[in-house]
Design a protein around this motif. Sequence first.
Motif, mmCIF file in Angstrom:
data_model
loop_
_atom_site.group_PDB
_atom_site.id
_atom_site.type_symbol
_atom_site.label_atom_id
_atom_site.label_comp_id
_atom_site.label_asym_id
_atom_site.label_seq_id
_atom_site.Cartn_x
_atom_site.Cartn_y
_atom_site.Cartn_z
ATOM 1 N N SER A 90 108.147 25.330 84.501
ATOM 2 C CA SER A 90 107.555 24.450 83.494
ATOM 3 C C SER A 90 106.041 24.645 83.420
ATOM 4 C CB SER A 90 107.890 22.990 83.824
ATOM 5 O OG SER A 90 107.265 22.127 82.915
ATOM 6 N N ARG A 94 103.929 26.422 80.250
ATOM 7 C CA ARG A 94 102.846 25.715 79.552
ATOM 8 C C ARG A 94 101.531 26.508 79.594
ATOM 9 N NH1 ARG A 94 105.792 21.684 78.577
ATOM 10 N NH2 ARG A 94 106.384 19.816 79.607
ATOM 11 N N ASP A 97 101.915 29.548 77.217
ATOM 12 C CA ASP A 97 101.814 29.151 75.811
ATOM 13 C C ASP A 97 100.379 28.805 75.436
ATOM 14 O OD1 ASP A 97 104.528 29.542 75.691
ATOM 15 O OD2 ASP A 97 105.037 27.408 75.611
ATOM 16 N N GLU A 130 97.913 19.451 74.819
ATOM 17 C CA GLU A 130 98.461 20.574 75.577
ATOM 18 C C GLU A 130 97.940 20.573 77.016
ATOM 19 O OE1 GLU A 130 98.325 24.423 73.583
ATOM 20 O OE2 GLU A 130 98.325 23.356 71.657
ATOM 21 N N ALA A 133 99.771 18.022 79.029
ATOM 22 C CA ALA A 133 101.093 18.516 79.423
ATOM 23 C C ALA A 133 100.978 19.484 80.601
ATOM 24 C CB ALA A 133 101.780 19.190 78.241
ATOM 25 N N ILE A 134 99.910 20.279 80.636
ATOM 26 C CA ILE A 134 99.690 21.198 81.759
ATOM 27 C C ILE A 134 99.415 20.396 83.034
ATOM 28 C CG2 ILE A 134 98.067 22.898 82.714
ATOM 29 C CD1 ILE A 134 97.862 24.037 79.828
#
Length: 163
Positions: A90, A94, A97, A130, A133-134
């Motif tokens: 995961s 991330r 991306d 983002e 989320a990281i």
Amino acid sequence: MSGNSRNIAKIGRNIAGMTQERWAEALGYSVRTVAAWELGEQQPAGEAVIRMVDVTGHQVLAYWYLVDSLGAQNIIPDVEVQALPQAVLSLLRRLRDFGRKERLDELIDIAEDGRIDQTEREAYDDIMEELDAIIQAAMALRFAKEADNAVDEKRGGGAPGRV
């Protein structure tokens, strides 16, 4: 204890696989005190939480305590307790991306003049989501080794999952 708080005393006891009596003894508190924590009548003090971490070996209990006791659920990232392979993948996904979207260059361009103007606001907000989320994925990796014994916060028992 607020309605959104995890019952870390019960979660910790279940992780340790102890009765209330044994848990109270291991922590150095009375059974009455432990019962009050588990019923949500009292919140354990920081010292008690440190003992819970010492007994269980699960630092995530202290993390949850800090988030819940500070009422910081909307500030500090939630932690999804996962198995190690899931947590690693995961986080790497991330990061990959983020790099593919060339977000670093975009963030440098936005920050270069020291302010965020109207034309940059939407991109900046997207980048911040983002990055959140990281961070969340990194925290999940930090606590991944505990996935085998993690329990559902609402029931104080159950399968690993979102906490």
